[in-house]
Design a protein around this motif. Structure first.
Motif, PDB file in Angstrom:
ATOM      1  N   TYR A 148       9.872   8.432   6.426  1.00 27.98           N
ATOM      2  CA  TYR A 148       9.604   8.672   4.875  1.00 27.98           C
ATOM      3  C   TYR A 148       9.411  10.263   4.530  1.00 27.98           C
ATOM      4  O   TYR A 148       8.730  10.994   5.419  1.00 27.98           O
ATOM      5  N   GLN A 149       9.546  10.581   3.331  1.00 25.57           N
ATOM      6  CA  GLN A 149       9.327  11.926   2.972  1.00 25.57           C
ATOM      7  C   GLN A 149       8.452  11.872   1.775  1.00 25.57           C
ATOM      8  O   GLN A 149       8.426  11.016   0.813  1.00 25.57           O
ATOM      9  N   GLU A 150       7.307  12.471   2.023  1.00 26.20           N
ATOM     10  CA  GLU A 150       5.917  12.210   1.261  1.00 26.20           C
ATOM     11  C   GLU A 150       6.197  13.084  -0.015  1.00 26.20           C
ATOM     12  O   GLU A 150       6.958  14.024  -0.127  1.00 26.20           O
ATOM     13  N   ASN A 151       5.369  12.819  -1.073  1.00 23.49           N
ATOM     14  CA  ASN A 151       5.536  13.638  -2.173  1.00 23.49           C
ATOM     15  C   ASN A 151       5.174  15.318  -2.050  1.00 23.49           C
ATOM     16  O   ASN A 151       5.421  15.959  -2.977  1.00 23.49           O
ATOM     17  N   ASN A 152       4.547  15.484  -0.988  1.00 24.62           N
ATOM     18  CA  ASN A 152       4.099  16.982  -0.892  1.00 24.62           C
ATOM     19  C   ASN A 152       5.312  17.510   0.084  1.00 24.62           C
ATOM     20  O   ASN A 152       5.020  18.558   0.697  1.00 24.62           O
ATOM     21  N   ASP A 212      -4.411   5.702  17.479  1.00 22.77           N
ATOM     22  CA  ASP A 212      -5.031   7.010  17.065  1.00 22.77           C
ATOM     23  C   ASP A 212      -4.148   7.623  15.812  1.00 22.77           C
ATOM     24  O   ASP A 212      -4.181   8.619  15.686  1.00 22.77           O
ATOM     25  N   CYS A 213      -3.595   6.829  15.312  1.00 29.46           N
ATOM     26  CA  CYS A 213      -2.673   7.438  14.106  1.00 29.46           C
ATOM     27  C   CYS A 213      -2.863   6.602  12.816  1.00 29.46           C
ATOM     28  O   CYS A 213      -2.557   5.248  13.133  1.00 29.46           O
ATOM     29  N   PRO A 214      -2.776   6.961  11.843  1.00 30.79           N
ATOM     30  CA  PRO A 214      -2.638   5.971  10.654  1.00 30.79           C
ATOM     31  C   PRO A 214      -1.469   5.771  10.156  1.00 30.79           C
ATOM     32  O   PRO A 214      -0.497   6.078  10.823  1.00 30.79           O
ATOM     33  N   THR A 215      -1.397   4.815   9.438  1.00 29.20           N
ATOM     34  CA  THR A 215       0.157   4.139   8.906  1.00 29.20           C
ATOM     35  C   THR A 215       0.331   4.447   7.548  1.00 29.20           C
ATOM     36  O   THR A 215      -0.377   4.065   6.486  1.00 29.20           O
ATOM     37  N   PRO A 216       1.347   5.087   7.235  1.00 32.00           N
ATOM     38  CA  PRO A 216       2.523   5.764   7.943  1.00 32.00           C
ATOM     39  C   PRO A 216       1.690   7.017   8.758  1.00 32.00           C
ATOM     40  O   PRO A 216       0.457   7.611   8.238  1.00 32.00           O
ATOM     41  N   CYS A 217       2.258   7.211   9.969  1.00 31.45           N
ATOM     42  CA  CYS A 217       1.970   8.351  10.665  1.00 31.45           C
ATOM     43  C   CYS A 217       2.425   9.655  10.451  1.00 31.45           C
ATOM     44  O   CYS A 217       3.706   9.484  10.641  1.00 31.45           O
ATOM     45  N   PRO A 218       1.754  10.674  10.260  1.00 31.26           N
ATOM     46  CA  PRO A 218       2.324  11.871   9.891  1.00 31.26           C
ATOM     47  C   PRO A 218       3.295  12.325  11.000  1.00 31.26           C
ATOM     48  O   PRO A 218       3.063  12.101  12.253  1.00 31.26           O
ATOM     49  N   LEU A 219       4.402  12.886  10.859  1.00 29.92           N
ATOM     50  CA  LEU A 219       5.346  13.006  11.986  1.00 29.92           C
ATOM     51  C   LEU A 219       4.951  14.017  13.060  1.00 29.92           C
ATOM     52  O   LEU A 219       5.313  13.700  14.135  1.00 29.92           O
TER      53      LEU A 219
END
Length: 397
Positions: free
Chosen positions: A308-312, A336-343
């Motif tokens: 995904y590409q986030e709005n920021n 140890d990573c949220p979902t979605p996980c930052p790249l």
């Protein structure tokens, strides 16, 4: 290494709300799918097998009609899931499909594409879509040749020497002897892999409602299933699991992350890459991610990566796992990573599982041997040319 997929009431509520809000906050840019082939016939037989090859019209190791329907259903699910993302008809600039070089995986990809791209023309029941493959002995991406990887074999030898491993094998000693008597196989043939092949044959026969031999009781099948799970765990975990992951699922994980980077830099115009492979491929990939839960993937199981590409304008990765056609796919979370996980975080957390040079890390002597053979061949070629030249001069004189 355990994976929890329990949905809380809040998560269930958010699933109904998030599709509306997430559509405004993030944009799906790319999808990678890795799935196992559909139902197949056994890989082989054993001396006392009452059914042998005659029970399987297409032969051993082949996709069955059940498997075709399983993959078509998966394709239909993907068509519905990505209806607004993929075009209704095949476009080569949108999707790339690669399969291992086995009949059952190539045919699974074909059946899947029947569901993903149904034909609207009544005169054409199915539109062909290209499926790419690589000869098995060269396919390190989807079937890494770990048997020829010296370092991986060293790690497996260390695993086998573990007291816990030896204790489990000792506990099955009587069972193995009894299985040899029942199947007609020699004791030396009933390694863990040999036992797995016996279980595979019985499992396929049971799935297709064939009568099992009298010795194949529910308890025997349960023990064979337990041995199979133990064998898988020995290959992906139990000892040096992170280093093993570099030789099994690390190359595929690295390729997936590399494609994400190409999307960011706009070097990859595709929207989706699909890999048609095996349970071992999925196990290795999930082992490299640290999320394998000990249950071998069923037929047509599918692991998805959504980029995904986030709005920021940052990027993130979400994963799902579809292992039951009667239920919605499970969301997968990288430890140890949220979902979605930052790249960036996803890449950081998985970098230890990705080899920089697979052959060098394997410590394979064949690398040096290959260069030596090449140099020797070149020298012989030059010498041959020189001799021919001398011969021509002599003939002219």
């Amino acid at each position: 290494m355990r994976l929890s997929v329990t949905l809380t009431p809040l998560m269930i509520l958010l699933q109904g709300v998030l599709p509306l809000t997430l559509a405004q906050e993030r944009m799906l840019r790319f999808v990678t799918l890795v799935y196992r082939h559909g139902d197949r016939s056994p890989l082989g037989t054993y001396p006392t097998d009452p059914h042998k090859a005659a029970a399987w019209p297409q032969g051993f190791q082949q996709l069955t009609e059940i498997g075709i329907l399983q993959q078509k259903a998966l394709g239909q699910f993907l068509r519905e899931k990505y209806a607004g993302f993929l075009s209704a008809s095949y476009k080569p600039q949108e999707i790339y499909i690669r399969s291992t070089d086995y009949d059952r995986t190539i045919m699974s990809a074909q059946a899947n594409l029947m569901g993903l791209y149904p034909s609207s023309d009544p005169e054409i029941g199915w539109r062909p879509v290209p499926i790419h493959t690589v000869p098995i002995k060269y396919d390190k991406l989807l079937k890494p040749p770990t048997r020829t990887c010296l370092r991986y074999q060293q790690l497996m030898e260390e695993t086998i020497k573990l007291p816990s491993y030896q204790a489990r094998m000792e506990s099955w000693k009587g069972f193995v002897t009894e299985t040899a008597n029942c199947t007609g196989l020699k004791l030396e043939q009933l390694t863990l892999r040999g036992l797995w092949r016996v279980h595979d044959s019985l499992f396929c026969q049971k799935t297709h409602n064939l009568t099992l031999p009298s010795w194949a009781t529910p308890q025997v099948l349960a023990t064979l299933s337990e041995i199979e799970a133990f064998n898988v765990e020995a290959h992906v975990g139990m000892h040096a699991s992170q280093e093993k992951a570099r030789f099994t699922g690390g190359l595929l994980l690295g390729a997936i992350l590399s494609n994400f980077s190409k999307i960011v830099s706009r070097d990859l115009p595709l929207k989706m890459i699909v890999y048609s492979a095996h349970d071992s491929t999925l196990i290795a990939l999930q082992g490299a991610l640290g999320i394998y839960n000990g249950h071998p993937p069923p037929y047509a199981a599918c692991h998805g990566f959504e980029f995904y590409q986030e709005n920021n304008n940052s990027f993130s990765v979400a994963m799902f796992y579809r292992n039951d056609s009667s239920q919605q796919p499970h969301p997968l979370a990288l430890p140890d990573c949220p979902t979605p996980c930052p790249l960036q975080l996803f890449t950081h957390l998985t970098h230890t599982a990705i080899p920089q040079d697979w052959d060098a890390e394997c410590q394979n002597a064949s690398r040096g041997t290959g260069h030596t053979v090449t140099a020797l061949a070149a020298a012989v070629g030059l010498l041959s040319v020189a001799l021919i030249g001398v011969g021509i001069l002599y003939w002219r004189r």
